[in-house]
Motif scaffolding. Structure first.
Motif, PDB file in Angstrom:
ATOM      1  N   GLU A 384       0.831  -1.205   0.000  1.00 30.55           N
ATOM      2  CA  GLU A 384       0.000   0.000   0.000  1.00 30.55           C
ATOM      3  C   GLU A 384       0.866   1.256   0.000  1.00 30.55           C
ATOM      4  O   GLU A 384       0.558   2.237  -0.675  1.00 30.55           O
ATOM      5  CB  GLU A 384      -0.917  -0.008   1.228  1.00 30.55           C
ATOM      6  CG  GLU A 384      -1.998  -1.066   1.191  1.00 30.55           C
ATOM      7  CD  GLU A 384      -2.894  -1.003   2.410  1.00 30.55           C
ATOM      8  OE1 GLU A 384      -2.802  -0.016   3.165  1.00 30.55           O
ATOM      9  OE2 GLU A 384      -3.690  -1.943   2.623  1.00 30.55           O
ATOM     10  N   TYR A 387       2.306   1.682  -3.463  1.00 25.44           N
ATOM     11  CA  TYR A 387       1.257   2.168  -4.365  1.00 25.44           C
ATOM     12  C   TYR A 387       1.116   3.690  -4.253  1.00 25.44           C
ATOM     13  O   TYR A 387       0.926   4.381  -5.264  1.00 25.44           O
ATOM     14  CB  TYR A 387      -0.049   1.467  -4.019  1.00 25.44           C
ATOM     15  CG  TYR A 387      -1.266   2.054  -4.680  1.00 25.44           C
ATOM     16  CD1 TYR A 387      -1.529   1.843  -6.028  1.00 25.44           C
ATOM     17  CD2 TYR A 387      -2.154   2.827  -3.952  1.00 25.44           C
ATOM     18  CE1 TYR A 387      -2.646   2.388  -6.630  1.00 25.44           C
ATOM     19  CE2 TYR A 387      -3.276   3.371  -4.540  1.00 25.44           C
ATOM     20  CZ  TYR A 387      -3.512   3.148  -5.877  1.00 25.44           C
ATOM     21  OH  TYR A 387      -4.621   3.701  -6.466  1.00 25.44           O
ATOM     22  N   LYS A 388       1.238   4.213  -3.044  1.00 22.81           N
ATOM     23  CA  LYS A 388       1.091   5.662  -2.848  1.00 22.81           C
ATOM     24  C   LYS A 388       2.302   6.435  -3.365  1.00 22.81           C
ATOM     25  O   LYS A 388       2.164   7.596  -3.745  1.00 22.81           O
ATOM     26  CB  LYS A 388       0.886   5.974  -1.361  1.00 22.81           C
ATOM     27  CG  LYS A 388      -0.408   5.419  -0.791  1.00 22.81           C
ATOM     28  CD  LYS A 388      -0.507   5.685   0.704  1.00 22.81           C
ATOM     29  CE  LYS A 388      -1.778   5.079   1.292  1.00 22.81           C
ATOM     30  NZ  LYS A 388      -1.862   5.282   2.756  1.00 22.81           N
ATOM     31  N   GLU A 417      -7.812  -6.898  -5.601  1.00 26.37           N
ATOM     32  CA  GLU A 417      -7.352  -5.547  -5.252  1.00 26.37           C
ATOM     33  C   GLU A 417      -5.962  -5.268  -5.829  1.00 26.37           C
ATOM     34  O   GLU A 417      -5.714  -4.194  -6.384  1.00 26.37           O
ATOM     35  CB  GLU A 417      -7.342  -5.399  -3.726  1.00 26.37           C
ATOM     36  CG  GLU A 417      -6.961  -4.004  -3.251  1.00 26.37           C
ATOM     37  CD  GLU A 417      -6.982  -3.888  -1.737  1.00 26.37           C
ATOM     38  OE1 GLU A 417      -6.559  -2.849  -1.214  1.00 26.37           O
ATOM     39  OE2 GLU A 417      -7.419  -4.855  -1.079  1.00 26.37           O
ATOM     40  N   SER A 420      -6.257  -4.744  -9.636  1.00 27.86           N
ATOM     41  CA  SER A 420      -6.793  -3.428  -9.994  1.00 27.86           C
ATOM     42  C   SER A 420      -5.768  -2.327  -9.781  1.00 27.86           C
ATOM     43  O   SER A 420      -5.687  -1.375 -10.567  1.00 27.86           O
ATOM     44  CB  SER A 420      -8.049  -3.147  -9.166  1.00 27.86           C
ATOM     45  OG  SER A 420      -7.740  -3.104  -7.780  1.00 27.86           O
ATOM     46  N   ARG A 421      -4.935  -2.459  -8.758  1.00 21.44           N
ATOM     47  CA  ARG A 421      -3.896  -1.449  -8.525  1.00 21.44           C
ATOM     48  C   ARG A 421      -2.815  -1.533  -9.596  1.00 21.44           C
ATOM     49  O   ARG A 421      -2.306  -0.491 -10.039  1.00 21.44           O
ATOM     50  CB  ARG A 421      -3.288  -1.646  -7.139  1.00 21.44           C
ATOM     51  CG  ARG A 421      -4.215  -1.227  -6.003  1.00 21.44           C
ATOM     52  CD  ARG A 421      -3.558  -1.364  -4.649  1.00 21.44           C
ATOM     53  NE  ARG A 421      -4.421  -0.862  -3.589  1.00 21.44           N
ATOM     54  CZ  ARG A 421      -4.099  -0.861  -2.308  1.00 21.44           C
ATOM     55  NH1 ARG A 421      -2.928  -1.375  -1.922  1.00 21.44           N
ATOM     56  NH2 ARG A 421      -4.920  -0.385  -1.404  1.00 21.44           N
ATOM     57  N   CYS A 422      -2.450  -2.741 -10.005  1.00 24.34           N
ATOM     58  CA  CYS A 422      -1.462  -2.878 -11.080  1.00 24.34           C
ATOM     59  C   CYS A 422      -1.987  -2.233 -12.366  1.00 24.34           C
ATOM     60  O   CYS A 422      -1.254  -1.527 -13.067  1.00 24.34           O
ATOM     61  CB  CYS A 422      -1.142  -4.353 -11.318  1.00 24.34           C
ATOM     62  SG  CYS A 422      -0.222  -5.160  -9.985  1.00 24.34           S
ATOM     63  N   GLU A 424      -4.243   0.119 -12.623  1.00 25.38           N
ATOM     64  CA  GLU A 424      -4.324   1.573 -12.435  1.00 25.38           C
ATOM     65  C   GLU A 424      -2.954   2.232 -12.587  1.00 25.38           C
ATOM     66  O   GLU A 424      -2.815   3.260 -13.258  1.00 25.38           O
ATOM     67  CB  GLU A 424      -4.917   1.873 -11.060  1.00 25.38           C
ATOM     68  CG  GLU A 424      -5.121   3.350 -10.782  1.00 25.38           C
ATOM     69  CD  GLU A 424      -5.706   3.603  -9.417  1.00 25.38           C
ATOM     70  OE1 GLU A 424      -5.714   4.776  -8.997  1.00 25.38           O
ATOM     71  OE2 GLU A 424      -6.151   2.639  -8.767  1.00 25.38           O
ATOM     72  N   LEU A 425      -1.932   1.648 -11.969  1.00 22.79           N
ATOM     73  CA  LEU A 425      -0.591   2.221 -12.081  1.00 22.79           C
ATOM     74  C   LEU A 425      -0.066   2.117 -13.511  1.00 22.79           C
ATOM     75  O   LEU A 425       0.599   3.039 -14.006  1.00 22.79           O
ATOM     76  CB  LEU A 425       0.356   1.506 -11.114  1.00 22.79           C
ATOM     77  CG  LEU A 425       0.076   1.699  -9.622  1.00 22.79           C
ATOM     78  CD1 LEU A 425       1.065   0.894  -8.786  1.00 22.79           C
ATOM     79  CD2 LEU A 425       0.142   3.168  -9.228  1.00 22.79           C
ATOM     80  N   LYS A 806      -6.640   8.683 -13.892  1.00 19.42           N
ATOM     81  CA  LYS A 806      -6.902   7.326 -13.429  1.00 19.42           C
ATOM     82  C   LYS A 806      -8.195   6.815 -14.023  1.00 19.42           C
ATOM     83  O   LYS A 806      -9.149   7.531 -14.187  1.00 19.42           O
ATOM     84  CB  LYS A 806      -7.009   7.286 -11.892  1.00 19.42           C
ATOM     85  CG  LYS A 806      -5.690   7.546 -11.197  1.00 19.42           C
ATOM     86  CD  LYS A 806      -5.820   7.384  -9.718  1.00 19.42           C
ATOM     87  CE  LYS A 806      -4.494   7.597  -9.006  1.00 19.42           C
ATOM     88  NZ  LYS A 806      -4.597   7.424  -7.577  1.00 19.42           N
TER      89      LYS A 806
END
Length: 939
Positions: A384, A387-388, A417, A420-422, A424-425, A806
């Protein structure tokens, strides 16, 4: 005093075993504890239930025995069995005058019953009596029961007595009264809205316990409305300063920390009040600096206060010295051997990098160690943090790490989760389109159908649109690389359904585009996919569509098409499929193979996936056919608006209906017996603009006709009419909302507290170790937290024009605008269908409208607390629907252009109103002539 001695004797007996209970009860507890199976335990408990049912029915049971029976019932309930047969006996025990029995009864009742139980009504009277008792222990027992049993309907029965107890001489009673009011506020805020000032007063109570209990309801109130409590910032800071200076009694210390739980609650409140407020942030900066110096980091409770300080600093406006102190505390957390402290350090670091991103670079090696820690919870928290702190220079390393971790876990929820973060980045910081496609392939391959379907659509759109520039070679290379990667992956044994859909689409569109792969080779691969996933109809549908494109491109280019035997067998199989979708696709493919090159090129053009499809809404290509049919004697088409408007030409001066030709349908309703005409009501007719809603038109309306109707339109004046129908938002009252002025996120402060290290160094386990640093970790940290300048320059040049917001696919070109979705009109609650319905209102619509006239307004109140102890009366405000109607009229004027596409479902309202006025003068019931008039009036 005698009662206290009795309690002491009971406790003494309990220490010897049994709390004065009988040997039978002790044997019951022992036998249940020694039970070897659930079945044996249930047998013992059921036997005990039978015994208690018999004994509770015996007359004149001694009170001491009844107390033991009630405790046995509590034990049975704790084991998960039903003891409802004895609830009434617990309720009766609350009426007893003996303190020990009464408290036992209240304890059992709070465990047995809930606030909606039928027996609650029997306890309210007892609670009211106990609240007036001279024994404060009885009052406390009643207040405890109030917090568990009183519901929203019974709050008014005990609220006045609870308010009186706020001034009780015993601090325990005042504290429990505050807790009861807090419970009332959570159950029904409106019931105690006029008592909010009492919380402010109790904040200055002489007893620290009462003050600490008041912080809980104040925290809820401040969370709802921060601006109303800005004046309490100095009070909260003063209380926190007194606590840190150890002015509270020693009994409030916990592990040598003065009232730590009060400190934590105060820090939570200050974080809310200081958010975006420069003055409040400056006031609390000094006491926050003192907390960093005075907290003992060698104890868990001291670390908890430090963590809450870090959270508070991340919420208020930044202060350089406080940020430095917070960074030092985080450093100690990360260097600890405790996983819990490392978790707190990672969480605090994630909060501070939003304010100062450079803080993370100071702890890069510690973050790498947490990333490789075997503790899964700590590892997730570290991801996390990464990710930030992702940016274009480290996105490749972070996304690769996330994908590796996603492959290693089995938790589908967290895998979704991470996926989805991969995505998004990758969409936001991708250095190149090729890298983006590779990452998407990995995500689809390992996350499976957990990926959102929108991600697949975005990927297909990116491949189709390419770089978005005029560089056709780059687009061809991008598509060729996608085709090559998919041909390698298509041989995998099990691929997700969503990924197979993307593969089939890409191979169908671009499999033979550059000539590297033949049509027979690509079609063979697609047939293998359809055969391997025969149970998935969606995948088979995509594969058949891809085959259709392959063969269409071959036919359009003039090359001979050789259908493979496996493809022919697939087509024959799908022609007899039970799925109508697959059957239709197979028939279309079979028909396409028999067409010539020109027809095929028109049906499926080459590389036209991104072209906009023009739809001829007027169907102009049928004009020749229509003209030929009319010349042959066919009747012309009559639009719905014209058909519905036929009845409007009726001569209302006569009772005869309009005669319709015999060959046409009659649309007028049957005439009902005419009732007595009610007395006419005077209704003022004034021209007002009609609000326009979007609706699809069946026939275009000329602009001149619209202008003429708008100018001559007459509508009812509804000022002051109470809204009876429509959406609830039409009746919502607008209240002035106070807005908080956001101060700039600067770091300048006029009263910065000096934060330094404590003079006496506390004993701590955070002594820095100096092991040898692994070069691999150094390289990984350099890639995560920056990297070389040359690599940044290369990535920046390769990712130019690729960043986007995003949730959208990043590509160098401008994404084509999506077709706007038309706004749906509000539902007509009185729309009963077509105008030929036989339901006819026999009531005069104007008479019903008279009943809707209501000029009364609703009054609302708001309380403005001016000071700490001041109580002010509510200020009345008046809200009327006039303003709402005027706003609706203004909005309809602004959207008047949509009227040209509007089509009414019934007779024209404007002409109907004019004729209705004339009919009323002649004494004719308008609803018998036009049954849809009342619906149109209220519509």
């Amino acid at each position: 005093m005698e009662q206290l001695k009795t309690i002491g004797r009971e406790l003494a007996m309990g220490s010897q075993g049994g709390f004065g209970q009988s040997k039978e009860f002790l044997d019951l507890v022992k036998s249940i504890g020694e039970a070897r199976s659930k079945a044996e335990e249930d047998r013992i408990v059921l036997s005990e239930i039978d015994i208690l049912k018999r004994r509770l029915l015996e007359p004149d049971v001694p009170k001491r025995k009844m107390k033991e029976y009630i405790i046995r019932l509590v034990y049975i309930e704790m084991l998960g069995h039903d003891a409802s047969f004895g609830y009434i006996h617990a309720v009766k025990m609350t009426h007893d005058d003996n303190l020990l029995l009464k408290r036992t009864g209240y304890l059992a009742v709070t465990l047995f019953l809930n606030e909606d139980h039928d027996l609650i009504i029997l306890i309210v009277n007892t609670i009211q009596k106990d609240l007036r008792s001279d024994n404060y222990l009885v009052v406390c027992a009643a207040l405890n029961a109030i917090c568990r049993l009183i519901n929203e309907e019974t709050i008014p029965a005990v609220l006045p007595q609870v308010v009186e107890l706020l001034n009780h001489q015993k601090e325990a009673v005042r504290k429990k009264a505050i807790m009861a009011l807090h419970r009332f506020h959570r159950k029904s805020p409106s019931s105690v809205s006029h008592l909010i000032s009492n919380f402010r007063k109790r904040l200055c109570d002489n007893d620290p316990g009462v003050m600490g209990a008041t912080l809980c309801p104040l925290f809820d109130l401040i969370s709802e409305d921060v601006n109303s409590y800005k004046d309490l910032v100095s009070s909260f800071v003063s209380i926190l300063k007194q606590v840190t200076e150890r002015r509270l009694p020693k009994s409030y210390d916990y592990h040598s920390m003065p009232a730590p739980f009060i400190q934590i609650k105060l820090l939570k409140i200050l974080a809310l009040l200081g958010s975006g407020d420069k003055n409040a942030s400056e006031i609390m900066s000094m006491v926050l600096g003192d907390l960093f110096r005075k907290c003992d980091s060698s104890t868990n409770i001291g670390n908890a206060i430090l963590y809450e300080c870090i959270r508070c600093i991340s919420c208020i406006l930044p202060n350089p010295k406080l940020l430095e102190a917070a960074a030092d505390a985080i450093s100690k957390f990360l260097k600890s051997d405790s996983h819990n402290l490392k978790y707190m350090g990672i969480d605090g670091l994630g909060r501070l990098i939003k304010i100062s991103p450079d803080i993370a670079e100071q702890h890069q090696l510690a973050v790498i160690d947490c990333l490789e820690d075997p503790d899964d919870t700590l590892k997730r928290k570290t991801f996390e943090l990464l990710y930030k702190m992702t940016k274009s220079s480290n996105v490749e390393v972070i996304v690769d790490r996330m994908i590796d971790y996603m492959i290693s876990i089995n938790d589908n929820h967290y895998k979704t989760e991470i996926a989805s973060r991969c995505v998004e980045l990758a969409e936001q910081f991708a250095p190149s389109n090729q890298w983006f496609i590779q990452i998407m392939n990995k995500v689809f391959e390992h996350a499976g159908d957990l990926v959102n379907i929108k991600v697949a659509h975005n990927l297909m759109r990116l491949i189709a649109e390419g770089f978005g520039e005029d560089d056709d070679d780059a687009d061809s290379k991008l598509r060729l690389s996608a085709v090559e990667s998919y041909l390698q992956l298509i041989s995998e044994p099990k691929l997700p359904s969503l990924f197979l859909q993307v593969i089939s689409w890409v191979l169908g569109e671009y499999g033979t585009a550059d000539g590297k792969y033949s049509a027979s080779y690509i079609s063979g691969k697609l047939c293998d996919v359809a055969d391997a996933y025969s149970s998935d109809e969606t995948v088979k549908g995509y594969a058949v569509s891809a085959l259709m494109k392959i063969y269409a491109f071959e036919i359009a280019s003039g090359r001979k098409v050789d259908v493979l035997p496996e493809c022919q067998s697939l087509i024959e199989e799908l022609l007899a499929s039970h799925s109508t979708d697959l059957q239709q696709r197979a028939y279309e493919l079979q028909a396409l193979l028999a067409l010539d090159a020109r027809a095929v090129e028109t049906i499926i053009p080459l590389d036209a996936s991104c072209e906009d499809i023009e739809v001829d809404k007027e169907l102009s290509f049928l004009n020749g056919y229509i003209q030929q049919a009319i010349e042959s004697g066919s009747q012309p088409y009559i639009s719905e608006r014209e058909r519905l408007g036929m009845f409007e030409t009726t001569d209302y001066h006569s009772q005869d209906h309009h005669e319709v030709p015999s060959h046409a349908l009659r649309f007028e309703a049957y005439e009902l017996p005419k009732p007595s005409v009610p007395p006419q009501a005077s209704t003022e007719l004034v021209p007002v603009p009609e609000p326009s809603y979007y609706s699809e038109s069946h026939q275009p309306i000329s602009t001149s006709l619209v202008s003429e109707r708008e100018s001559s339109e007459i509508k009812l004046r509804l000022d002051g009419v109470k809204q009876k129908w429509g959406r609830p938002s039409y009746q919502s009252t607008t209240s002035a909302s106070s807005t908080t002025q956001q101060a700039p996120n600067g770091t300048t402060s006029h009263s910065d507290a000096g934060v330094g290290s404590s003079s006496s160094k506390p004993r701590s386990s955070y002594e820095p170790k100096k092991p040898e640093i692994d070069p691999e970790k150094q390289r990984l940290a350099a890639s995560l937290f920056g990297g070389s300048s040359s690599s940044r320059t290369d990535k920046k040049s390769s990712s130019s024009g690729h960043k986007s917001a995003k949730g959208t696919v990043n590509k160098p070109a401008t994404i084509p605008k999506e077709i706007p979705t038309p706004v749906q009109p509000p539902p007509d609650l009185l729309d009963l269908g077509e105008p030929t319905a036989t339901t006819i209102s026999t009531m005069d619509p104007f008479k019903e409208l008279e009943g809707l006239m209501d000029s009364s307004s609703q009054d609302g109140g708001s309380t403005d607390v001016m000071g700490l102890y001041s109580d002010t009366a509510p200020v009345a405000t008046t809200t009327s629907v006039d303003s709402l109607l005027s706003e609706l009229s203004d909005s309809s004027k602004g959207n008047s252009h949509t009227y040209q596409s509007q089509t009414s479902k019934g007779p024209n309202t404007k002409e109907a109103l004019e004729k209705d006025a004339l009919v009323r003068q002649m004494g004719v019931n308008p609803t018998s002539q036009n049954p849809t008039l009342f619906k149109d009036l209220l519509g």
